[in-house]
Design an enzyme around this catalytic site. Structure first.
Site, PDB file in Angstrom:
ATOM      1  CG  PHE A   1       5.207   9.765   1.653  1.00 23.05           C
ATOM      2  CD1 PHE A   1       5.055  10.339   0.401  1.00 23.05           C
ATOM      3  CD2 PHE A   1       6.045   8.666   1.767  1.00 23.05           C
ATOM      4  CE1 PHE A   1       5.739   9.840  -0.698  1.00 23.05           C
ATOM      5  CE2 PHE A   1       6.717   8.142   0.670  1.00 23.05           C
ATOM      6  CZ  PHE A   1       6.565   8.729  -0.575  1.00 23.05           C
ATOM      7  CD  GLU A   2       2.319   4.367   6.953  1.00 25.83           C
ATOM      8  OE1 GLU A   2       3.255   4.432   7.776  1.00 25.83           O
ATOM      9  OE2 GLU A   2       1.205   3.905   7.242  1.00 25.83           O
ATOM     10  CB  VAL A   3       5.587   2.916   0.272  1.00 28.87           C
ATOM     11  CG1 VAL A   3       5.334   1.754  -0.683  1.00 28.87           C
ATOM     12  CG2 VAL A   3       5.348   4.250  -0.420  1.00 28.87           C
TER      13      VAL A   3
ATOM     14  CE1 TYR B   1       0.490   1.999   4.198  1.00 32.06           C
ATOM     15  CE2 TYR B   1       1.188  -0.288   4.405  1.00 32.06           C
ATOM     16  CZ  TYR B   1       1.178   1.009   4.883  1.00 32.06           C
ATOM     17  OH  TYR B   1       1.865   1.335   6.030  1.00 32.06           O
TER      18      TYR B   1
ATOM     19  CE1 TYR C   1       5.697   2.459   7.558  1.00 31.74           C
ATOM     20  CE2 TYR C   1       7.724   3.734   7.675  1.00 31.74           C
ATOM     21  CZ  TYR C   1       6.362   3.641   7.844  1.00 31.74           C
ATOM     22  OH  TYR C   1       5.647   4.725   8.297  1.00 31.74           O
TER      23      TYR C   1
END
Length: 526
Positions: free
Chosen positions: A384-386, A298, A326
């Site tokens: 903001f994170e993947v 995500y 992460y």
């Protein structure tokens, strides 16, 4: 013999039409004069000789086209007889047309055949955290991956004509990933601003679906407006009521007192009930939603954020191929008054479940040796994170969230998802599986990051690496700041080096903030 008959004889017996002497070989098979005449002569029932009208009849043969010869590149010459006998001309024509269409569709124009990938030279683009752990065999090299796979190599839509490429046909192993956003109907304008920029700079080329979450059903206006901004699939989901309501173990009166107190002392959004539910959902429930069970990765996107840079590689493929779990863009301080008991509860968790801590976990960068080894309040700015959904669904993270949730910190204090994700990632992952997306320009409210030497792909002014360090900490907060900025503590190594003769105390005595003595600023030439 009439004139026309003489001309006909000359055409059949004389030199070829191209004027070559001796007649053309192609005309040698031309019917003789008598046969031509007999073919086109009107006959009577009793006479076998030419009638009186033979001259007029035979004269018409002069205007007849000569017999056709097989073309040099005709169908019968190009296609083998074995194929001609089994496949009709129409079928072959269809196949040829399809082949031409596929060629035009997938092969880029010559102007796009030679593209040089943006050189990986800027320090903030390749910065990796220093580690004392020995490198393992066959460890992925993210920087080398970027060198090989940038320039939109895995785009599912042609960068030149916005048409589907081979990846769109399923010929590549595309990650199961989605862009997710927790958003209200009333935040439509802000979300549209975020979507426009991310679609323009990245997702129009990679076509990852959007999943929108709300604590109430989305309006038709919201759905129509967001679907109009992307050609990717959109999903509209409602957060389950049990994930957005007060748990039965929470004392409602104590919760209300907390809202009043945190609001009175100026903790950001400390008085908002919905903000507590949002932090709780983002901390431990989003990855459990049935819709996200279809995905492995995500990218969290919030309303009213800005994306400044063209992104020429597949973010999700980059994470997967390099075994990263992460990714973040900013590493900053938060107001410690919002989660005073978070670290003590985390230490209790570590003591209770030591077997869940990763053997290569590095918590040192999050602990302040100048403040009794307590948590320094650094956090990955989680708007903001993947990330890997598999990681968050894992046993270690689940137990950690349940431990904190049962303690009531989301309601009696204002536990945020940012420090919780930061501590979880630090405890349960090695540093090599965490990535700083320093090459992406991004802004959330007053916090903005823009990579250096990126004017060819970013529409923002480059910022020093420490730009956003303590912007979220109000002046009235009594918390003690760590001696080094958060991102530098995470990276370590040369990023912590100070200029010779510089002291933090000396800078502060002259009115500085005490963080201006670093050798590297993040704006140096590569």
């Amino acid at each position: 013999m009439g004139v026309l008959e003489k001309v006909a004889r000359w055409l059949s017996d004389g030199p070829g039409r191209d004027g070559s002497p001796g007649g053309s070989p192609k005309l040698s098979a031309t019917p003789s004069y008598s046969s031509m005449v007999s073919k086109f002569t009107l006959r009577t029932d009793t006479s076998s000789s030419l009638s009186s009208n033979s001259s007029l009849s035979s004269s018409s043969s002069f205007w007849l086209s000569p017999p056709r010869t097989p073309p040099r590149w005709g169908f019968s010459r190009i296609v083998p007889s074995s194929i001609r006998n089994s496949v009709s001309k129409r079928q072959i024509a269809v196949l040829v047309c399809l082949s031409l269409c596929l060629f035009v569709w997938f092969v880029p124009p010559p102007s796009t055949w030679h593209h040089d990938a943006i050189p990986v030279t800027a320090p903030n683009f390749v910065a990796r955290p220093a580690t004392s752990m020995p490198a393992k065999k066959h460890t992925p090299d993210p920087v080398r991956w970027l060198e090989r796979n940038s320039d939109n190599k895995y785009a599912v839509v042609s960068r030149s004509r916005m048409m589907p490429s081979f990846s769109a046909l399923g010929l590549s192993n595309k990650p199961r990933a989605a862009l997710i956003s927790l958003v209200r109907n009333s935040e439509l304008e802000g979300l549209m601003q975020s979507m426009r920029q991310l679609e323009h700079h990245w997702n129009r080329k990679y076509q990852y679906p959007w999943v929108f979450f709300n604590d109430e059903p989305f309006s038709d206006e919201f759905k129509a407006a967001t679907q109009n901004l992307t050609s990717a699939q959109c999903y509209y989901e409602v957060v389950p009521e049990e994930h957005w309501s007060l748990p039965d173990w929470i004392d409602e009166g104590r919760f209300m007192n907390s809202l009043e107190y945190l609001g009175a002392i100026g903790v950001g959004k400390g008085w908002m009930i919905s903000y507590r539910h949002m932090c709780r959902w983002n901390s431990g429930f989003f990855y459990k939603h049935p819709r996200l069970m279809e995905f492995d990765w995500y990218w969290r996107v919030e309303p009213d954020v800005h994306f400044f840079c063209d992104i020429d590689y597949d973010i999700f493929r980059f994470m997967r191929d390099n075994s990263l779990k992460y990714g973040f863009n900013m590493n900053i301080l938060d107001d410690a008054r919002s989660f005073p008991s978070l670290w003590s509860r985390t230490r209790s968790f570590i003591n209770t479940f030591p077997h869940l801590i990763h053997p290569e976990a590095d918590l040192d960068w999050l602990l302040d040796p100048h403040n009794n080894g307590d948590y320094n309040n650094c956090q990955f700015f989680s708007n903001f994170e993947v990330g890997s959904l598999e990681f968050f669904r894992g046993e270690a993270n689940e137990k950690y969230f349940e431990w904190l949730d049962r303690g009531g910190g989301f309601f009696y204090e204002r536990f945020g998802d940012a420090p919780i994700h930061t501590l979880s990632v630090a405890m349960f992952l090695p540093k090599r599986e965490i990535w700083w997306f320093g090459d992406l320009g991004y802004q959330h409210d007053i916090n903005r990051h823009c990579p250096s030497h990126s004017s060819n792909r970013c529409s923002c002014e480059p910022t020093p690496i420490d730009e956003n360090f303590y912007k979220l900490v109000p002046l009235e907060s009594p918390q003690k700041k760590p001696r080094d900025t958060c991102i530098r503590q995470f990276l370590g190594g040369d990023w912590l080096k100070k200029r010779e003769g510089w002291t933090q105390e000396g800078e502060r005595a002259l009115g500085g903030d005490g963080y201006g003595g670093y050798v590297l600023s993040g704006l140096e030439e590569g």
